[in-house]
Design an enzyme around this catalytic site. Structure first.
Site, PDB file in Angstrom:
ATOM      1  N   GLY A  47      14.573   2.780  -2.806  1.00 56.20           N
ATOM      2  CA  GLY A  47      13.247   2.973  -3.605  1.00 56.20           C
ATOM      3  C   GLY A  47      12.845   1.859  -4.432  1.00 56.20           C
ATOM      4  O   GLY A  47      13.614   1.618  -5.257  1.00 56.20           O
ATOM      5  N   SER A  48      11.717   1.175  -4.148  1.00 62.86           N
ATOM      6  CA  SER A  48      11.494   0.119  -4.763  1.00 62.86           C
ATOM      7  C   SER A  48       9.862  -0.431  -4.539  1.00 62.86           C
ATOM      8  O   SER A  48       9.205   0.246  -3.917  1.00 62.86           O
ATOM      9  CB  SER A  48      12.591  -1.151  -4.799  1.00 62.86           C
ATOM     10  OG  SER A  48      12.803  -1.078  -3.287  1.00 62.86           O
ATOM     11  N   ARG A  49       9.818  -1.795  -4.966  1.00 61.15           N
ATOM     12  CA  ARG A  49       8.817  -2.617  -4.584  1.00 61.15           C
ATOM     13  C   ARG A  49       8.738  -3.807  -4.408  1.00 61.15           C
ATOM     14  O   ARG A  49       9.740  -4.596  -5.010  1.00 61.15           O
ATOM     15  CB  ARG A  49       7.524  -2.073  -5.962  1.00 61.15           C
ATOM     16  CG  ARG A  49       6.470  -2.968  -5.938  1.00 61.15           C
ATOM     17  CD  ARG A  49       5.742  -2.380  -7.113  1.00 61.15           C
ATOM     18  NE  ARG A  49       5.129  -3.523  -8.039  1.00 61.15           N
ATOM     19  CZ  ARG A  49       4.753  -3.543  -9.176  1.00 61.15           C
ATOM     20  NH1 ARG A  49       4.961  -2.414  -9.885  1.00 61.15           N
ATOM     21  NH2 ARG A  49       4.269  -4.451  -9.841  1.00 61.15           N
TER      22      ARG A  49
END
Length: 218
Positions: free
Chosen positions: A185-187
């Site tokens: 999970g990240s960006r």
């Protein structure tokens, strides 16, 4: 096909799930409880396998276009002042990845890696306004003669505890080729020249290495 970053975790998870299934089958006599635990273990294994999948992507090389570096949803499109490398205004496009997205990071353009830096930091939720400056992150800048310089920044989220960056200064970057990996999970933020024609909209879903984020105005 599974990404190399997941081989060790997949092996450990597989061993743990098999051992757990054997123990549950041997020591849990209540049928419904045994069934529930076995289903939960299998689902956990499936989630791990899904997270580390590495599907083949068909990137159409084009020096006038920027492709999405990751799978996910576009959550930011705005003009900002980028102060780590450019020290000038740029167009920022950010793509948020949920835990169920493919987490391979790909080069948005072909060219030469001219900057690559890792920053330790916090683990704010990836959509937090300060995540781009305060979270654990890596910044990579690729330059070519057509598009100029494009910066992409991997940003850890609340669940992401490790960013893997393959880009090294003077490396030859190939559009759509692997630049790194972010675990859980990240960006990723893109910083583009102001004369860029953005080809995506907010909340649009994109595919790493295939979806066109922007192209040069003719």
């Amino acid at each position: 096909m599974f990404h190399k970053e997941g081989h060790k975790i997949i092996f450990i998870t597989l061993v743990a799930v098999v051992a757990g299934c054997l123990l549950v089958d041997s020591f849990v006599s209540i049928y419904w409880l045994r069934t529930l635990i076995l289903i939960a273990l299998v689902i956990f294994l499936i989630l791990i396998l899904q997270f580390f999948r590495n599907p083949k992507r068909n990137t159409v090389l084009n020096d006038k276009q920027v492709v999405s570096p990751v799978d996910g949803k576009v959550v930011v499109i705005e003009e900002v002042f980028e102060k780590e490398y450019f020290n000038e205004k740029r167009l920022q496009v950010s793509v948020f990845m949920s835990p169920i997205n493919v987490h391979v990071t790909r080069y948005p353009i072909s060219g030469k890696v001219v900057f690559s830096k890792y920053h330790p930091g916090k683990y704010l939720v990836a959509w937090h306004p300060k995540a781009s400056e305060e979270n654990e992150r890596t910044t990579v800048v690729v330059e070519n003669n057509t598009y100029g310089k494009v910066l992409h920044r991997q940003i850890a989220g609340a669940l992401a505890k490790r960013i893997v960056n393959y880009a090294k200064v003077d490396d030859a970057a190939v559009q759509g080729g692997e630049s790194g990996f972010i675990k859980f999970g990240s960006r990723v933020d893109l910083f583009l020249p102001l004369n860029t024609n953005i080809k995506v909209a907010l909340n649009q879903k994109v595919r790493g290495g295939e979806s066109i984020i922007a192209q040069l105005n003719e």
